[in-house]
Design a protein around this motif. Sequence first.
Motif, PDB file in Angstrom:
ATOM      1  N   ALA A 114       0.859  -1.189   0.000  1.00 47.31           N
ATOM      2  CA  ALA A 114       0.000   0.000   0.000  1.00 47.31           C
ATOM      3  C   ALA A 114       0.895   1.239   0.000  1.00 47.31           C
ATOM      4  N   VAL A 115       0.320   2.336  -0.465  1.00 48.21           N
ATOM      5  CA  VAL A 115       1.060   3.607  -0.514  1.00 48.21           C
ATOM      6  C   VAL A 115       0.304   4.621   0.340  1.00 48.21           C
ATOM      7  N   TYR A 116       1.029   5.329   1.180  1.00 48.68           N
ATOM      8  CA  TYR A 116       0.411   6.291   2.100  1.00 48.68           C
ATOM      9  C   TYR A 116       1.059   7.673   1.952  1.00 48.68           C
ATOM     10  N   ARG A 117       0.220   8.715   1.961  1.00 50.53           N
ATOM     11  CA  ARG A 117       0.737  10.072   2.138  1.00 50.53           C
ATOM     12  C   ARG A 117       1.205  10.138   3.575  1.00 50.53           C
ATOM     13  N   THR A 118       2.385  10.651   3.800  1.00 52.37           N
ATOM     14  CA  THR A 118       2.936  10.612   5.149  1.00 52.37           C
ATOM     15  C   THR A 118       3.430  11.991   5.563  1.00 52.37           C
ATOM     16  N   SER A 119       3.125  12.376   6.794  1.00 55.73           N
ATOM     17  CA  SER A 119       3.714  13.617   7.316  1.00 55.73           C
ATOM     18  C   SER A 119       4.236  13.340   8.712  1.00 55.73           C
ATOM     19  N   LEU A 120       5.391  13.899   8.967  1.00 54.31           N
ATOM     20  CA  LEU A 120       6.059  13.688  10.244  1.00 54.31           C
ATOM     21  C   LEU A 120       6.388  15.056  10.827  1.00 54.31           C
ATOM     22  N   SER A 121       5.876  15.311  12.018  1.00 56.36           N
ATOM     23  CA  SER A 121       6.164  16.584  12.673  1.00 56.36           C
ATOM     24  C   SER A 121       7.020  16.282  13.889  1.00 56.36           C
ATOM     25  N   PHE A 122       8.179  16.909  13.956  1.00 60.16           N
ATOM     26  CA  PHE A 122       9.189  16.527  14.933  1.00 60.16           C
ATOM     27  C   PHE A 122       9.776  17.785  15.558  1.00 60.16           C
ATOM     28  N   PHE A 123       9.330  18.109  16.765  1.00 57.65           N
ATOM     29  CA  PHE A 123       9.814  19.301  17.477  1.00 57.65           C
ATOM     30  C   PHE A 123       9.809  20.545  16.588  1.00 57.65           C
ATOM     31  N   GLY A 124       8.699  20.764  15.910  1.00 56.77           N
ATOM     32  CA  GLY A 124       8.568  21.976  15.097  1.00 56.77           C
ATOM     33  C   GLY A 124       9.076  21.820  13.672  1.00 56.77           C
ATOM     34  N   ASN A 125       9.845  20.748  13.392  1.00 55.89           N
ATOM     35  CA  ASN A 125      10.283  20.498  12.013  1.00 55.89           C
ATOM     36  C   ASN A 125       9.279  19.560  11.365  1.00 55.89           C
ATOM     37  N   SER A 126       9.149  19.640  10.064  1.00 51.41           N
ATOM     38  CA  SER A 126       8.214  18.715   9.430  1.00 51.41           C
ATOM     39  C   SER A 126       8.802  18.120   8.164  1.00 51.41           C
ATOM     40  N   LEU A 127       8.405  16.887   7.926  1.00 49.60           N
ATOM     41  CA  LEU A 127       8.785  16.177   6.702  1.00 49.60           C
ATOM     42  C   LEU A 127       7.488  15.677   6.104  1.00 49.60           C
ATOM     43  N   SER A 128       7.359  15.767   4.799  1.00 46.63           N
ATOM     44  CA  SER A 128       6.179  15.171   4.197  1.00 46.63           C
ATOM     45  C   SER A 128       6.609  14.378   2.980  1.00 46.63           C
ATOM     46  N   GLY A 129       5.799  13.422   2.603  1.00 45.15           N
ATOM     47  CA  GLY A 129       6.149  12.608   1.442  1.00 45.15           C
ATOM     48  C   GLY A 129       5.222  11.431   1.289  1.00 45.15           C
ATOM     49  N   ILE A 130       5.807  10.369   0.799  1.00 41.94           N
ATOM     50  CA  ILE A 130       5.017   9.182   0.457  1.00 41.94           C
ATOM     51  C   ILE A 130       5.704   7.961   1.064  1.00 41.94           C
ATOM     52  N   SER A 131       4.912   7.094   1.691  1.00 41.75           N
ATOM     53  CA  SER A 131       5.477   5.854   2.237  1.00 41.75           C
ATOM     54  C   SER A 131       4.942   4.649   1.472  1.00 41.75           C
ATOM     55  N   PHE A 132       5.851   3.778   1.125  1.00 45.29           N
ATOM     56  CA  PHE A 132       5.472   2.511   0.498  1.00 45.29           C
ATOM     57  C   PHE A 132       5.598   1.448   1.574  1.00 45.29           C
ATOM     58  N   ILE A 133       4.524   0.723   1.814  1.00 41.26           N
ATOM     59  CA  ILE A 133       4.590  -0.382   2.773  1.00 41.26           C
ATOM     60  C   ILE A 133       4.342  -1.657   1.987  1.00 41.26           C
ATOM     61  N   LYS A 134       5.288  -2.581   2.096  1.00 45.22           N
ATOM     62  CA  LYS A 134       5.168  -3.810   1.304  1.00 45.22           C
ATOM     63  C   LYS A 134       5.507  -5.025   2.155  1.00 45.22           C
ATOM     64  N   LYS A 135       4.687  -6.061   2.014  1.00 43.47           N
ATOM     65  CA  LYS A 135       4.995  -7.337   2.665  1.00 43.47           C
ATOM     66  C   LYS A 135       5.898  -8.119   1.717  1.00 43.47           C
ATOM     67  N   MET A 136       7.073  -8.472   2.198  1.00 42.42           N
ATOM     68  CA  MET A 136       8.063  -9.118   1.340  1.00 42.42           C
ATOM     69  C   MET A 136       7.836 -10.638   1.317  1.00 42.42           C
ATOM     70  N   PRO A 137       8.466 -11.340   0.375  1.00 44.12           N
ATOM     71  CA  PRO A 137       8.249 -12.790   0.280  1.00 44.12           C
ATOM     72  C   PRO A 137       8.586 -13.544   1.572  1.00 44.12           C
ATOM     73  N   ASP A 138       9.499 -13.007   2.392  1.00 44.87           N
ATOM     74  CA  ASP A 138       9.842 -13.686   3.651  1.00 44.87           C
ATOM     75  C   ASP A 138       8.920 -13.261   4.800  1.00 44.87           C
ATOM     76  N   SER A 139       7.799 -12.588   4.453  1.00 43.68           N
ATOM     77  CA  SER A 139       6.790 -12.122   5.424  1.00 43.68           C
ATOM     78  C   SER A 139       7.245 -10.936   6.267  1.00 43.68           C
ATOM     79  N   SER A 140       8.420 -10.393   5.981  1.00 41.20           N
ATOM     80  CA  SER A 140       8.810  -9.160   6.672  1.00 41.20           C
ATOM     81  C   SER A 140       8.095  -7.991   5.991  1.00 41.20           C
ATOM     82  N   TYR A 141       8.087  -6.853   6.655  1.00 40.35           N
ATOM     83  CA  TYR A 141       7.455  -5.659   6.090  1.00 40.35           C
ATOM     84  C   TYR A 141       8.537  -4.617   5.829  1.00 40.35           C
TER      85      TYR A 141
END
Lengths: 214, 208
Positions: B51-78
Amino acid sequence: MRNNKFLITICLLTIVSFCNAQPVGFKALQNASEVKASIEKTVSAVSSIESDFIQNQYMTALAEQMTMKGHFWFKKENKLRWQYTQPMQYQIIMNGSKMWMKDEQRVNEFNISSNRMFGEINDIMTSCLQGSIFKKTDKFKISFYENSKQFMVLLVPLKKDMKGFLKNIELYINKKDYSVEKLKMVEPSGDYTSIAFQNKKTNHEIPDSRFRPD
Amino acid sequence: MKFRIAGFALISIFLITSCIPAAYRHLSRETIPKTQRTEFPVIFPDTFTKAVYRTSLSFFGNSLSGISFIKKMPDSSYRVVFTNEMGIKFFDLAFCGKNFKVMYCMPKLNRKIVIKLLRNDLQMLFTDKFEGEKAEKYADSVYRFRYKSNKNYYHLIGDEHQPTKIIFARNAKVKVKTTILYHDNFPEMFIFEHQQMKISIKFQKMEL
């Protein structure tokens, strides 16, 4: 005998490193300074650009590719607007020292100096579009290549900061009109993002209001 | 002697109740027998692939925004790969059970506190078992999981299989509130809000 083996190894390493340096489908440009002067002259006469763009992001470890589309505006000096329309609505606007990022919900305003990574990308973009990229020899090792349709300018970062997230930038320039057709940013892991520009219009009036969030 | 026993009992009650955030102290509690042990739920369904998610991270007044890809790999790890909108990668993180590995982190962001925070927040989405856990049911909709020691708890609100809120508490203090919204049993949005630091992370699913 030992010396011969050493010489053969050196020769092989030289051949391998030469092969790695040569981008696939391109050969080193012989008259680089002449072409560079022509590109600089043509590009410096461009005051504005408007185009569509297609951004492809490829992640090697995940074997995934994501495509985004949008519209792009550039106006001298230092005004850029990236408007993503698919699959999301998003704007990145750079105007002098100011920068805005706008999504469906809110607008964030920054000073470009406080967001160094976007600042660097902005600097690269505007330098490419204004023809001043070739002067950035303090930041990049610059090499020139060509095939029958395009020149390719390979920019390899020299500064440690940039090397941390960028292996190189490839600029693909149309041989006929010297316009940038594609830009590819390659990360140290091999993941890359390419941005192809289509339906370009140059030197037409773009209002300054375009470089502020809607 | 009586005073000693009474004092001991009072201290014991205080210690037990002080481990429970105030909001749940009034609720009746029942320990789930080991035979019916409820496992810490995996937020992503078994059928999840990517799945793909719009992502925003706010960290002590700083911010990062972007896109996160979450994928289940063949070995069942994420794998979670977080990039900015122009494709430049911030993080590439791998989660496999309770194991975690930083595959890549942009040098500017490579700080212990940032990595620890991302690990702790995201791991609860992908881990189905925590070491030394103990499950307790407070009411129909509140489950409590003891994690690692008596000091760390996860309180799940909603459903033991599909919680809508996860509250992580340590020493009776709420540290992180996680809100999860689902659509067709799939996590559409999750927000991590750190209560004692100005940090929040938001993921909103994108339709491609």
